[in-house]
Design a protein around this motif. Structure first.
Motif, PDB file in Angstrom:
ATOM      1  N   PHE A   1       0.433   1.949 -20.874  1.00 16.88           N
ATOM      2  CA  PHE A   1       1.218   2.472 -21.715  1.00 16.88           C
ATOM      3  C   PHE A   1       0.724   0.489 -21.655  1.00 16.88           C
ATOM      4  O   PHE A   1       1.689  -0.079 -22.805  1.00 16.88           O
ATOM      5  CB  PHE A   1       2.780   2.336 -20.617  1.00 16.88           C
ATOM      6  N   ALA A   2       1.206  -0.235 -21.034  1.00 23.17           N
ATOM      7  CA  ALA A   2       0.558  -1.671 -20.917  1.00 23.17           C
ATOM      8  C   ALA A   2      -0.501  -1.940 -22.059  1.00 23.17           C
ATOM      9  O   ALA A   2      -0.338  -3.178 -23.216  1.00 23.17           O
ATOM     10  CB  ALA A   2       0.211  -2.766 -19.878  1.00 23.17           C
ATOM     11  N   HIS A   3      -1.108  -0.824 -22.302  1.00 23.53           N
ATOM     12  CA  HIS A   3      -2.086  -1.042 -23.725  1.00 23.53           C
ATOM     13  C   HIS A   3      -1.861  -0.539 -24.977  1.00 23.53           C
ATOM     14  O   HIS A   3      -3.318  -0.144 -25.538  1.00 23.53           O
ATOM     15  CB  HIS A   3      -3.144  -1.279 -23.230  1.00 23.53           C
ATOM     16  N   ALA A   4      -0.900   0.565 -24.366  1.00 18.63           N
ATOM     17  CA  ALA A   4      -0.152   1.339 -25.980  1.00 18.63           C
ATOM     18  C   ALA A   4       0.343   0.970 -26.878  1.00 18.63           C
ATOM     19  O   ALA A   4       1.208  -0.388 -26.754  1.00 18.63           O
ATOM     20  CB  ALA A   4      -0.554   2.545 -24.934  1.00 18.63           C
ATOM     21  N   SER A   5      -0.301   1.247 -27.983  1.00 22.46           N
ATOM     22  CA  SER A   5       1.946   1.122 -29.027  1.00 22.46           C
ATOM     23  C   SER A   5       2.048   2.953 -29.254  1.00 22.46           C
ATOM     24  O   SER A   5       2.362   3.454 -30.145  1.00 22.46           O
ATOM     25  CB  SER A   5       0.321   1.102 -30.312  1.00 22.46           C
ATOM     26  N   MET A   6       3.016   3.166 -28.474  1.00 18.76           N
ATOM     27  CA  MET A   6       3.909   4.084 -28.669  1.00 18.76           C
ATOM     28  C   MET A   6       5.354   3.927 -28.656  1.00 18.76           C
ATOM     29  O   MET A   6       5.955   5.067 -28.766  1.00 18.76           O
ATOM     30  CB  MET A   6       3.965   4.566 -27.139  1.00 18.76           C
ATOM     31  N   GLY A   7       6.094   3.074 -29.594  1.00 13.67           N
ATOM     32  CA  GLY A   7       6.958   2.685 -30.210  1.00 13.67           C
ATOM     33  C   GLY A   7       6.992   3.815 -31.149  1.00 13.67           C
ATOM     34  O   GLY A   7       8.995   4.462 -31.876  1.00 13.67           O
ATOM     35  N   SER A   8       6.206   4.570 -31.945  1.00 13.48           N
ATOM     36  CA  SER A   8       6.588   5.831 -33.813  1.00 13.48           C
ATOM     37  C   SER A   8       6.250   6.778 -32.264  1.00 13.48           C
ATOM     38  O   SER A   8       6.691   7.872 -33.711  1.00 13.48           O
ATOM     39  CB  SER A   8       5.536   5.370 -34.157  1.00 13.48           C
ATOM     40  N   ILE A   9       6.416   6.861 -31.592  1.00 13.77           N
ATOM     41  CA  ILE A   9       6.443   8.684 -30.664  1.00 13.77           C
ATOM     42  C   ILE A   9       6.862   8.971 -29.540  1.00 13.77           C
ATOM     43  O   ILE A   9       6.440   9.505 -28.666  1.00 13.77           O
ATOM     44  CB  ILE A   9       4.561   8.724 -30.553  1.00 13.77           C
ATOM     45  N   LYS A  10       7.983   8.484 -29.309  1.00  9.01           N
ATOM     46  CA  LYS A  10       8.812   9.048 -28.829  1.00  9.01           C
ATOM     47  C   LYS A  10       9.463  10.443 -28.010  1.00  9.01           C
ATOM     48  O   LYS A  10       9.739  10.839 -27.476  1.00  9.01           O
ATOM     49  CB  LYS A  10      10.166   8.119 -29.006  1.00  9.01           C
ATOM     50  N   LEU A  11       9.086  10.760 -29.266  1.00  8.06           N
ATOM     51  CA  LEU A  11       9.907  11.692 -29.571  1.00  8.06           C
ATOM     52  C   LEU A  11       8.302  12.765 -28.867  1.00  8.06           C
ATOM     53  O   LEU A  11       7.891  14.199 -28.722  1.00  8.06           O
ATOM     54  CB  LEU A  11       9.995  13.044 -31.289  1.00  8.06           C
ATOM     55  N   LEU A  12       7.720  12.687 -29.088  1.00  8.33           N
ATOM     56  CA  LEU A  12       5.931  12.710 -28.427  1.00  8.33           C
ATOM     57  C   LEU A  12       6.003  12.609 -26.492  1.00  8.33           C
ATOM     58  O   LEU A  12       5.393  14.143 -26.546  1.00  8.33           O
ATOM     59  CB  LEU A  12       4.660  12.831 -28.815  1.00  8.33           C
TER      60      LEU A  12
END
Length: 262
Positions: free
Chosen positions: A201-212
């Motif tokens: 998660f520290a190297h991911a860009s998860m901001g736009s996939i909360k629903l996923l």
């Protein structure tokens, strides 16, 4: 909008189906990063972060179910986990330092050999008591179990394999009852997932996939609950064959795909 909804549905049903298989056999979680990266074209770190989050949830639910049905060796699981925590941390840290091809090649060959050993093992009788008598003496030595936990966790966290796909065949080949091996593998997957989640998660860009994330967790929960219920109704011999076959097929498939992408 339609594309995003389609993506959510694929994530949900992928986690649902794989959750069922995880609940029944303790393996198949490795398919999640393959689906995320290969089918959905998600970034690798995002895929691994999302996958290990699902592994943690499925591990908690599955391990509790196997413990409740008395298919859990807490002593074995604890010693494995002592080694798995630093092993998983190391696997994440060296993710970018070693060849992905080499790491996956070693993993898939080991899985293939473990699956073959389960399938080809001759047992004239298959009661749980007889299986326990044939348990390897290596499992009586805690340093060896800790070392096994360290090595398997490092490989699994590095490749996104999850944990049970390596731990379950390994324990079964050492004579552990197959249902107990699944329970221990699911418990161990929680420990492997903890440092892996934080690391990826520290190297991911998860901001736009909360629903996923929500979709994957809902699918995982529904799948693992269904799978663990089915597992208790499957005869031990059939479960043993099922795990061996799915392990062999998955490892052969991965080796072919690895060679094709080389």
């Amino acid at each position: 909008m339609f594309t995003y909804l389609y993506l959510i549905c694929i994530v949900f049903f992928s986690n649902l189906i794989i959750g069922v298989l995880l609940g029944m056999s303790g393996i198949s979680g490795f398919l999640l990063p393959l689906i995320y990266v290969g089918l959905l074209n998600m970034p690798v770190h995002d895929s691994l972060a999302l996958s290990f989050l699902s592994f943690a949830v499925s591990g908690i639910i599955g391990a509790y179910s196997y413990w409740k049905s008395k298919n859990m060796d807490l002593k074995l699981a604890t010693y494995l986990s002592i080694g798995s925590l630093p092993g998983a941390f190391l696997g994440v840290q060296i993710n970018v330092l070693i060849s992905d091809f080499l790491a996956k090649l070693l993993l898939y060959i080991f899985i293939l050999l473990a699956g073959l050993s389960i399938l080809l093992k001759k047992n004239s009788q298959s009661t749980d008591s007889l299986i326990e008598k044939k348990q390897s003496r290596l499992l009586d030595k805690s340093p060896i179990i800790i070392l096994l936990g360290f090595m398997t966790a490092a490989i699994c966290s590095l490749t996104g394999a999850g944990g049970p796909i390596l731990v379950v065949p390994l324990l079964a080949s050492l004579g552990v009852n197959i249902r107990t091996a699944v329970g221990v593998g699911l418990f161990n997957s929680i420990i492997i997932a903890i440092p892996s989640i934080f690391g990826y998660f520290a190297h991911a860009s998860m901001g736009s996939i909360k629903l996923l994330i929500i979709s994957s967790l809902l699918g995982t929960i529904a799948g693992i609950l269904t799978g663990t219920r089915l597992a208790n109704k499957v005869p031990i011999n059939y479960l043993k064959i099922f795990i061996a076959v799915i392990t062999i097929l998955s490892s052969v498939y991965m080796l072919v795909m690895l060679k094709a992408g080389a």
